[in-house]
Design a protein around this motif. Structure first.
Motif, short mmCIF file in Angstrom:
data_model
loop_
_atom_site.label_atom_id
_atom_site.label_comp_id
_atom_site.label_asym_id
_atom_site.label_seq_id
_atom_site.Cartn_x
_atom_site.Cartn_y
_atom_site.Cartn_z
N MET A 1 -3.41 -18.83 -24.06
CA MET A 1 -3.41 -18.77 -22.60
C MET A 1 -2.48 -19.83 -22.01
SD MET A 1 -6.57 -19.23 -19.90
CE MET A 1 -6.69 -21.01 -20.17
N ARG B 1 -8.02 -16.93 -16.13
CA ARG B 1 -8.64 -15.90 -16.97
C ARG B 1 -9.11 -14.69 -16.16
NH1 ARG B 1 -9.97 -17.28 -22.03
NH2 ARG B 1 -9.69 -19.44 -22.68
N ASP B 2 -9.09 -14.81 -14.87
CA ASP B 2 -9.65 -13.77 -14.00
C ASP B 2 -8.54 -12.84 -13.51
OD1 ASP B 2 -10.97 -12.22 -12.18
OD2 ASP B 2 -11.47 -13.86 -10.80
N LYS C 1 -5.40 -9.53 -23.27
CA LYS C 1 -5.98 -9.29 -21.95
C LYS C 1 -5.66 -10.41 -20.97
CE LYS C 1 -9.74 -6.25 -23.46
NZ LYS C 1 -11.20 -6.02 -23.45
N LEU C 2 -5.24 -11.56 -21.50
CA LEU C 2 -4.88 -12.68 -20.63
C LEU C 2 -3.57 -12.45 -19.89
CD1 LEU C 2 -5.93 -15.56 -23.02
CD2 LEU C 2 -7.01 -15.00 -20.84
N ASN D 1 -8.40 -19.10 -11.14
CA ASN D 1 -8.88 -18.99 -12.51
C ASN D 1 -7.86 -18.18 -13.32
OD1 ASN D 1 -10.17 -18.50 -14.92
ND2 ASN D 1 -12.07 -17.76 -14.00
N ASP E 1 -8.72 -18.82 -27.82
CA ASP E 1 -7.54 -18.26 -27.18
C ASP E 1 -6.93 -19.24 -26.19
OD1 ASP E 1 -9.29 -18.29 -25.07
OD2 ASP E 1 -9.29 -16.13 -24.73
N ASN E 2 -7.45 -20.46 -26.12
CA ASN E 2 -6.98 -21.40 -25.11
C ASN E 2 -5.51 -21.75 -25.27
OD1 ASN E 2 -9.26 -21.65 -23.55
ND2 ASN E 2 -10.10 -23.34 -24.72
N TRP F 1 1.09 -19.08 -19.86
CA TRP F 1 1.12 -19.53 -18.46
C TRP F 1 2.15 -20.63 -18.25
CZ3 TRP F 1 -0.98 -18.21 -13.77
CH2 TRP F 1 -1.93 -17.19 -13.77
#
Length: 682
Positions: free
Chosen positions: A461, A643-644, A492-493, A641, A457-458, A465
């Motif tokens: 993401m 992802r957080d 979810k990202l 982060n 999923d990088n 972003w």
């Protein structure tokens, strides 16, 4: 005896009058009243003589009255607001269906075959007057009233150049706050002709999008799914069943407070083999009107008549929705290219034909249908443009007239090449804003190697972003892979991105900067930022722009299989039976000049280290400069982060800027391979 006869005569007269009257009743909602910006639905019963003629057509389309022909049967209404403003709302024919299987529907008893829908925008008492016109006859119903009460909806989207950054951002009508779009294309629930199970997919994905703090999606009125004319431009009966599913999808979008773009697909004009079911020769207008050439689609009076009829049905049935904000045409070169080649004219000349046609459609929607709050979005693909040229091609400049009559500018870009993703897309995003001075959106984006989404999923993401700092009114919207996104829970990202973007005040002046001027071969940090010069603040995202722009390591098993063997041993299987990551030979991976760099091997990715990052300087433009004799400014930088959802802080440091405002960022492995960042003056 005389009295009994009189009573019978009165009853007979009353029954006859009732059968030949037009009756409108409030169907939804009941109870305390309709909330602002929520659907009010009126059911209408036609006079018996007209209903019988409609029923005759539904049994045999060569007789009776066609309920989809607004010239043969015109049901319309006037909605009078508490302040005295009026809104025209057209009626439409409706048939209810239930699921028979996951692949089929069956019709059921329908209380009202004619409906009126609108979402009132004022609290107070509304009055509705309904009129029916057929050939030579008219009926008027008794007025009905209902109460509209205050709700918590923020309303629909608006474009308002008078607002702060109004040439860049969208605003919500009720709350008057800026709206930043986060989401992707949920265009359809599966390939091929529409099925009930596909609607379930779309509803599931919309729910998951909202749960992940997404707020925006893009929907296709396709020939093979919900476009009324998909099978027959004069008779929509075969589409009535899937229309009921679309009703549910749009109502769900309203309840989840999601906004969407509805688009028409360029494949309607094209003949590609991959679009066998939706190509030009299967077009409902070609089939029924026997159009000899594409130019007839844009100029034939008969075709234009039925196109307006179709627009009327779409807006009557779904235009009430506060979620339904944009209507437009996807990838204009796909609409005008075939026309240009078929007629032997330039694309600029073909665009002129398209521009007139589109402007007439917009005028019809805004003026005759009184849908003046509807926004319009036309888009162009960057796939044919030079990656290296800083100047727009003549074809793109020729779009000026179309984009001038659009409310936003949309653009599409796919590609695995590093220069496409790192340089080309943000470059054109900047140009669009400068040239047309209106909000822009990257409507379709993604790798043209879908197998990668099965491995990581990088890329997803990094795309959402980085594109959030291009200066568009939202993040880049992934397309083909709506199924893969949700199958792998990539959506979810959005939550950490949403939480980060919520910190930004878009009512303050801002500019966007990134590093697309840097050498592709030597770039080791790609950064994207939004700078607020008045407060000397920067919000942004930085990432490792390594091979394939994926931030991958050589340890990823699936990626390793694909890059070395040309196939994945265990592709991801989607819920509709489509494989994401099926075998595909890719012998030339990594060989193209625009995919190479100075620090990776062929088809491999070298993990970035602290040493790699430490040698790179990121120059953040737009901050206050010290000048030749001024004091250098110090800035605090926080890294988060991405992802957080809680945006855990990875690192905080204070850096003294150079006199030109540039900052040298030093990152360690705890930040690798990507981080959101916030810069503020000490």
């Amino acid at each position: 005896m005389k009295l009994s006869v009189s009573i019978l005569f009165v009853l007979f007269s009353f029954t006859l009058q009732s059968q030949n009257s037009l009756k409108a009743t409030l169907k939804f909602p009941g109870g305390e009243g309709v909330k602002k910006f929520e659907k009010a639905e009126i059911g209408v019963n036609l006079p018996t003589e007209i209903k019988n003629q409609v029923d005759a057509f539904l049994g045999d389309s060569t007789i009776g009255i066609n309920p989809y022909d607004s010239w043969a049967i015109d049901l319309t209404s006037e909605w009078i607001s508490p302040s005295g403003k009026t809104q025209k709302v057209n009626g439409f024919f409706y048939q209810d269906y239930r699921r028979k299987t996951d692949k089929k529907w069956s019709p059921i008893q329908t209380e009202n075959n004619w409906l009126l829908r609108w979402s009132p925008n004022e609290a107070g008492d509304w009055t509705i007057k309904t009129t029916l016109n057929t050939t030579g006859k008219s009926w008027v119903s008794q007025p009905i009233t209902f109460s509209c009460i205050e709700g918590d909806s923020k309303g629909y989207l608006t474009v308002n150049p008078a607002k702060p950054n109004g040439n860049k951002m969208l605003y919500l009508a009720e709350s008057e706050e800026p709206f930043f779009a986060l989401g992707h294309n949920i265009a359809h629930g599966g390939h091929g002709y529409v099925k009930p199970i596909y609607a379930d997919h779309q509803k599931q994905w919309l729910t998951e999008l909202a749960e992940s703090k997404g707020n925006f999606w893009r929907f296709e009125f396709g020939m093979n799914n919900y476009l009324p004319s998909g099978y027959d431009c004069k008779n929509y009966t075969e589409k009535l069943a899937p229309f009921c599913d679309l009703d549910d999808i749009i109502d769900l979008s309203d309840r989840l407070d999601l906004q969407f773009i509805a688009f028409r697909h360029h494949v309607e004009m094209q003949t590609g083999q991959s679009w066998e079911k939706v190509r030009w020769d299967k077009n409902g207008y070609v089939q029924q009107l026997k159009l000899p050439k594409r130019i007839d689609y844009f100029t034939s009076p008969e075709a234009l008549k039925w196109q307006k009829n179709e627009l009327r049905y779409i807006m009557a049935r779904w235009g009430y929705s506060k979620s339904f904000n944009f209507f437009g045409y996807s990838e204009l070169e796909g609409w005008v290219g075939p026309l240009s080649r078929e007629e032997g004219i330039s694309e600029i000349e073909a665009l002129a034909i398209f521009n007139k046609w589109f402007s007439d459609q917009r005028s019809y929607i805004e003026n005759e249908l009184e849908m003046d709050r509807m926004l319009f979005a036309n888009t162009f693909s960057l796939s044919r443009l030079s990656d290296q040229s800083r100047k727009m091609s003549p074809e793109l400049r020729g779009l000026y007239d179309t984009f001038s009559s659009s409310d936003i500018v949309g653009y599409h870009s796919y590609g695995r090449a590093k220069n496409t993703n790192l340089r080309t897309v943000p470059k054109y995003a900047k140009y669009f804003k400068e040239h047309w001075d209106k909000p822009t959106i990257l409507e379709e984006v993604g790798l043209n190697l879908p197998h990668m989404y099965c491995a990581t999923d990088n890329n997803f993401m990094t795309t959402i972003w980085s594109s959030s700092f291009y200066g568009d009114f939202g993040c880049g919207m992934h397309y083909w892979w709506d199924r893969g996104i949700h199958y792998n829970n990539f959506q979810k990202l959005y939550e950490p991105l949403s939480n980060f973007m919520a910190r930004i005040d878009y009512t303050k002046p801002f500019e966007n900067y990134n590093d697309y001027d840097k050498s592709i071969k030597r770039s080791r940090i790609a950064y994207y930022s939004t700078v607020f010069p008045e407060s000397n603040e920067v919000y942004g995202y930085l990432t490792d722009p390594s091979h394939f722009w994926l931030n991958m390591t050589a340890e990823n098993e699936k990626l390793d299989q694909y890059l070395n063997d040309g196939a994945m041993k265990n592709p991801c299987m989607m819920t509709d039976g489509h494989e994401l990551g099926k075998p595909l030979v890719n012998e030339n991976a990594g060989n193209a000049e625009n995919e190479k760099d100075a620090y990776t091997d062929k088809a491999r990715v070298t993990p970035m280290t602290a040493e790699n990052y430490g040698s790179e300087t990121i120059k953040i433009e737009g901050l206050e400069k010290a000048g030749l004799f001024g004091k250098k400014k110090s800035y605090t930088i926080e890294y988060y982060n991405p992802r957080d959802p809680l945006l855990g802080v990875l690192k905080t440091e204070t850096i003294k800027a150079k006199r030109n405002g540039s900052l040298k960022l030093t990152l360690d492995k705890s930040n690798w391979p990507a981080a959101a960042f916030y810069v503020k003056e000490e």
